[in-house]
Structure formats: C-alpha cells, structure tokens
Write a protein that holds these residues in place. Structure first.
Motif, PDB file in Angstrom:
ATOM      1  N   VAL B 154      30.051   5.014  40.241  1.00 16.81           N
ATOM      2  CA  VAL B 154      29.974   3.962  40.962  1.00 16.81           C
ATOM      3  C   VAL B 154      28.816   3.401  41.548  1.00 16.81           C
ATOM      4  CG1 VAL B 154      31.267   2.662  42.462  1.00 16.81           C
ATOM      5  CG2 VAL B 154      32.867   3.677  40.779  1.00 16.81           C
ATOM      6  N   ASP B 157      26.188   3.469  38.723  1.00 13.44           N
ATOM      7  CA  ASP B 157      26.306   1.978  37.490  1.00 13.44           C
ATOM      8  C   ASP B 157      25.937   1.230  38.045  1.00 13.44           C
ATOM      9  OD1 ASP B 157      27.519   1.989  34.885  1.00 13.44           O
ATOM     10  OD2 ASP B 157      28.730   0.218  35.663  1.00 13.44           O
ATOM     11  N   MET B 158      26.318   1.152  39.587  1.00 12.49           N
ATOM     12  CA  MET B 158      25.414  -0.118  39.941  1.00 12.49           C
ATOM     13  C   MET B 158      24.171  -0.633  39.716  1.00 12.49           C
ATOM     14  SD  MET B 158      27.433  -0.633  43.959  1.00 12.49           S
ATOM     15  CE  MET B 158      25.980  -0.760  44.531  1.00 12.49           C
ATOM     16  N   PHE B 288      31.070  -0.969  49.259  1.00 10.47           N
ATOM     17  CA  PHE B 288      32.329  -1.069  49.008  1.00 10.47           C
ATOM     18  C   PHE B 288      33.247  -1.992  48.566  1.00 10.47           C
ATOM     19  CE2 PHE B 288      36.389   1.467  47.916  1.00 10.47           C
ATOM     20  CZ  PHE B 288      35.972   1.561  47.193  1.00 10.47           C
ATOM     21  N   LEU B 291      32.095  -5.532  47.321  1.00 10.81           N
ATOM     22  CA  LEU B 291      31.984  -5.433  46.206  1.00 10.81           C
ATOM     23  C   LEU B 291      33.553  -5.586  45.615  1.00 10.81           C
ATOM     24  CD1 LEU B 291      29.900  -2.383  45.057  1.00 10.81           C
ATOM     25  CD2 LEU B 291      29.504  -5.572  44.899  1.00 10.81           C
ATOM     26  N   LYS B 292      34.442  -5.474  46.178  1.00 19.39           N
ATOM     27  CA  LYS B 292      35.879  -5.888  45.829  1.00 19.39           C
ATOM     28  C   LYS B 292      36.060  -7.414  45.640  1.00 19.39           C
ATOM     29  CE  LYS B 292      37.808  -1.358  46.743  1.00 19.39           C
ATOM     30  NZ  LYS B 292      39.352  -1.190  47.606  1.00 19.39           N
ATOM     31  N   VAL B 294      33.401  -9.729  44.747  1.00 17.39           N
ATOM     32  CA  VAL B 294      32.781  -9.848  45.108  1.00 17.39           C
ATOM     33  C   VAL B 294      33.210 -10.646  42.568  1.00 17.39           C
ATOM     34  CG1 VAL B 294      30.553 -10.671  43.927  1.00 17.39           C
ATOM     35  CG2 VAL B 294      30.427  -9.185  46.225  1.00 17.39           C
ATOM     36  N   PRO B 296      33.660 -11.041  39.530  1.00 20.67           N
ATOM     37  CA  PRO B 296      32.575 -11.052  38.232  1.00 20.67           C
ATOM     38  C   PRO B 296      31.326 -11.553  37.868  1.00 20.67           C
ATOM     39  CG  PRO B 296      34.872 -11.023  37.415  1.00 20.67           C
ATOM     40  CD  PRO B 296      35.219 -11.995  38.864  1.00 20.67           C
ATOM     41  N   HIS B 297      31.448 -12.674  37.868  1.00 20.44           N
ATOM     42  CA  HIS B 297      30.360 -13.558  37.886  1.00 20.44           C
ATOM     43  C   HIS B 297      30.293 -14.523  38.347  1.00 20.44           C
ATOM     44  CE1 HIS B 297      29.472 -11.321  33.218  1.00 20.44           C
ATOM     45  NE2 HIS B 297      30.458 -12.382  33.126  1.00 20.44           N
ATOM     46  N   GLU B 304      28.178  -7.323  40.227  1.00 21.19           N
ATOM     47  CA  GLU B 304      27.659  -5.830  40.774  1.00 21.19           C
ATOM     48  C   GLU B 304      25.892  -6.609  40.992  1.00 21.19           C
ATOM     49  OE1 GLU B 304      28.868  -4.073  37.372  1.00 21.19           O
ATOM     50  OE2 GLU B 304      29.992  -5.256  38.122  1.00 21.19           O
TER      51      GLU B 304
END
Lengths: 171, 358
Positions: B154, B157-158, B288, B291-292, B294, B296-297, B304
């Motif tokens: 994770v 990947d950000m 972390f 980010l939950k 936020v 998807p776009h 992200e």
C-alpha cells in the motif's frame, strides 16, 4: 632544544609574512578566476557524467517472464459453492469464486486501489479488500470504498470437469 | 594521574582540545517551566544509539531474502539466546524513537525555538524526522511477515499514483513491479547502509548547530529582567539530568520489550488475500485513515495522488515554518502558530484513534 627554536620562529611570524604563490599579483588573480571557472565547468560536467550511469543503475532491469495465457485450477467438485480462492496466474494473484448458485467467476485479485489482494466474503456475497474497505460486486464492479476502477476479469472455461481460467483478451 | 595529564597535553598540543572542553564547560542552559521539553532531543539521540547497537546485533543472524528473512527472524526469536529480547528492544526502541522525535519537534514548535538564528536546526531536525520514519518504513518490511508485506504494498503503491513519473519511481523504489525479494533487498540496503550513513551526517550537523548556538532562551524571558533569569551549567547539571532521564527511559524500554515482546506474525505470501486488520505503523495511521475518506477521483486527479499531494503540501509548509513565520514582531504570529499546531495535533490524534477503533 630544536623544537623550542622552531616555536619561537612561528610565534614571531604574522600572516602577511607567509607567502602564497600568486595570491597578491594581478596576473595571478585573473589566472585564478579562469582556473576557478574551468574547475567549476569540469566538476559539474563530471558530476553529470556520473549521475547518468547511477540513475540507470538504480532502475532494475526488465527480466523476461514466461507469459501465461491460461491456468488449469482443478476439478469442478474441488470448489464448494459460495467460496472464493486465490490462484496463481503467472506472477499475479487471481480470485476464483464459485457463486452460491454454482457459477464460476474469476478476477484479477489485485485491488485497483492500492495493490492489496482482495478476497471473497461469503457472508455478504461480495469481493472485499481488507486494506481500505473497498467493495466490488460479483461482476467485479467497484461499488463502494476507495477503488477507482472495477477488477479486471478472467474468462472461466469448463472443459469436461476441469476449471480453466484464461486471459480475457485471448478468449 | 600524571600520565593522564601528559596524554591530554600531548593531544592538546596537536588538536587544541582544551578549547572545546572550555567551551563545553562554559555552556549554560536556561531554566524555565518549559525546561522538561528540552530533554526530548537527548532522548531521541539515546534511542538512536540503542537502534544502532541492537541493529548491529540483529545483523549477526538476519539473512535477507524471500526464503530467509522470515526464517532467520524465527531463528533469532526462538533459538538464539536473548534473540527475542534484542529484536523486541529494536522494534520497541524504533517506535519510541519516532515518538520522542515527534514530541521533540512539537516542543520546539510550540516554544518557537526554531526562530532566528535556529532556522537550520529546525530544517535538519525535520530531515532527521523524515529519515526516522523512512527507517521505520523500511525496517517494518524486513521480517517479511504478512502485515508488513501488505502495508509496504500500500505504502509504495501510492507513489505509483503520481502522474507521468509515478510508475518509474515505483519500480525504482520496489526494485520490481510488485513487492517481492527485490524490494526486500532494496529496503534492507536502505535500512542498514544508506539511511544510517545519511542519518549520522545530518545528526552530526544538527548537534553541532545546537552546541554552537546553545539552547535558546524562552520567549517569555523578554519581559523578565536579566537578573531574574536562571540558568544551569550544561556540565555537570544538565548532562547528569540528561543521563538520569536516559536511565529511566532505558528501564521503560526494557519493561516494554520484556513484557510486551513484538510478535513475528505469519510469513508473507504473495498469493494470499490481505488479512483483515492490516495496519501501518502507528505514525502513518492518520495518513492511512485519511486516505480511506478520499474519493477515487478528486477533480481530474486520482484519489491517492490527491491525498499524497495534500500531505506533501502540508509537509512542505510545516518544514518551512521558520521562513514564513512572522516572528516576534507580529502581534498574532504566536497565536497563529499555536492554533495551527493544536489543530494539527487534534487532527492526527483523532484520525489515529479512529484508525485503531475501526
């Protein structure tokens, strides 16, 4: 005795007495400027020359990998209804689900959000990612949580009593 | 005794060490109600020393690799005499070090000691904080267990969500497209060679700055007559208090390491689903958790990347506080800084707590 003598000489000397070649002459100054400029140019050139191989070095080489187009996962009866299993598709994980009414579905198991591996939740009949609570339906569509895209599918082929998954594009 | 003196004389004739000793002996530390917070820099240093020592010991048995990292850690915690203790101290001390550095940072922030002429002490300190969490992030992966494996997936990947260069950066960071043995090697090198080297240099600069400039006088002293200001000598008073605190901290560390030894968990498996309850280290928890939330776009950006961008911008603003702070001249400067600092702390604590409760 001789050490003492040396000390006396050093104590009496002032900074101006110490001669440094070229320090005070006009000719020395312009030569010094030119040399400084030259030194600057060559050392930055050298730094640049060293950066390129360093940058290339830290990028790992692309290794040739065997391309997998299909994988045989086992017999139909090996998979219970309402269960999901992770399988290997080359170097990537896939998720095979046998739905509650007996159909087979297969997806890329890597969550489209941040690369975690998803799982089938039989209690909710969804595909779930534990990392950030991402939820996909049984068609792989992202229905809640942060995943930005649906899970790519694999094609499931039943040949005799065998379950085979194939790359979607090959089908 | 005579021998000792003559050795000092020999060294002094060549390197003039008595000048440095005189300087240290004359050093004084302001005494105020905020004095307690001054000790957290020293405590952070203490934990760093513990990390270096226990890290060296772990290196005697640890073997990096997909097939050996977890196994060698198992050997350390089960077979090697006191291996569990060394490992437990290393991971506890890592957590406590990050905690001490964060406390140190906030105490410097709220006492405004980053102001002129100590801007670069703040900057080097912030670099040390960044290096400390990078130490934590890279070290977290090394036991190669399930939690660390997915947390690293994770976390790295950000980087991939950064437009244009993201994928290349991701590959450079991981040493591969995915998190695997190559990543483990890379993180190992980072953790035991690259980071310690850089950290030691920056730490030396930071400590030289602090020694040369001395401790700053508290802000409220401007209204106190010079005669009423109290100092204590750095030697021996402050140094001994420092040492005493180190002793207390060592005891706390030993208690935690013995009674709450760190678990090794389950070996990482690239072909297993991410387990429920996957968590990053506590100091990344607020990010972390954020980010939950936020989507998807956001606008035309990936969620992200948007989150990463926001944290990046906030980080830069925080990093540069000595340069945008209006200083002592401004009427509201202190209030602004205090409000921002308190808001940040509340945000971090609330998000961290939610992260653990969920």
């Amino acid at each position: 005795m001789s050490e003492q003598k040396e000390n006396i000489i050093e104590e009496n000397a002032t900074e101006e007495d110490i001669k440094i070649d070229g320090k005070n002459s006009l000719e020395g100054k312009s030569r010094r400027n030119f040399l400084n400029w030259l030194l600057g140019i060559t050392s930055s050139g050298l730094a640049l020359l060293m950066t390129y191989p360093l940058l290339r070095y830290i990028v790992p080489p692309k290794l040739r990998q065997a391309t997998v187009s299909s994988v045989e996962l086992g017999k139909i009866d090996d998979f219970k209804k309402g269960r999901g299993e992770i399988f290997k598709f080359g170097r990537k994980p896939g998720l095979l689900i046998r739905t509650k009414n007996g159909d087979f579905k297969a997806f890329h198991a890597t969550c489209t959000h941040l690369d975690c591996t998803v799982q089938y939740r039989d209690d909710l009949d969804i595909i779930w990612c534990a990392c950030h609570n991402g939820v996909f339906d049984l068609d792989g569509l992202n229905i809640s949580g942060p995943p930005p895209e649906p899970l790519p599918k694999y094609k499931v082929i039943i040949r005799g009593d065998k379950v085979i998954v194939k790359q979607e594009s090959d089908a | 005794m005579l021998k000792g003196k003559s050795i000092i004389k020999w060294v002094d004739q060549r390197y003039e060490v008595t000048k440095a000793v005189d300087f240290m002996l004359k050093k004084k530390v302001p005494v105020s109600k905020h004095s307690f917070w001054l000790y957290f820099g020293g405590v952070s240093l203490f934990f760093f020393i513990i990390q270096v020592l226990t890290g060296m010991l772990l290196l005697l048995y640890y073997r990096v690799g997909e097939d050996s990292s977890f196994e060698s850690m198992q050997l350390i915690v089960t077979k090697v005499k006191f291996g569990w203790l060394i490992r437990s101290i290393h991971s506890w001390s890592a957590n406590l070090m990050v905690f001490a550095v964060i406390v140190h940072m906030f105490s410097v922030y709220f006492t405004k000691t980053f102001r002129k002429p100590r801007e670069l002490s703040w900057v080097t300190g912030m670099i040390l904080l960044l290096l400390s969490v990078t130490f934590g992030f890279s070290g977290y992966l090394l036991p190669w267990n399930e939690l660390a494996y997915f947390a690293t997936k994770v976390g790295t990947d950000m980087v991939g969500s950064i437009p244009v260069i993201g994928h290349d950066m991701l590959v450079i960071l991981r040493g591969s497209d995915t998190v695997d043995g190559a990543t483990l090697s890379r993180f190992f090198g980072l953790h035991v060679a690259i980071l310690p080297g850089i950290f030691t240099v920056v730490l030396a600069i930071h400590l030289i700055f602090v020694q040369v400039q001395g401790m700053s006088d508290p802000v409220e002293w401007r209204t106190i007559p010079v005669k009423e200001r109290r100092y204590m000598p750095f030697f021996p008073n402050f140094a001994l208090k420092d040492l005493l605190l180190w002793l207390i901290v060592l005891n706390i560390l030993a208690l935690l390491a013995v009674f709450f030894p760190m678990e090794l968990g389950v070996k990482a498996d690239a072909f297993a689903s991410a387990p429920a309850g996957i968590k990053p280290e506590w100091y990344f928890m607020f990010m972390f958790q954020t980010l939950k939330y936020v989507p998807p776009h956001v606008f035309f950006l990936e969620g992200e990347f948007f989150g990463l961008l926001m944290f990046g911008i906030m980080g830069v603003i925080w990093f540069l506080v000595p340069f945008w702070d209006s200083g002592e001249k401004s009427k509201y400067g202190n209030t602004l800084l205090n409000v921002l600092g308190v808001l940040l702390i509340i945000y971090v604590i609330v998000l961290t707590v939610i992260g653990y409760l969920e």
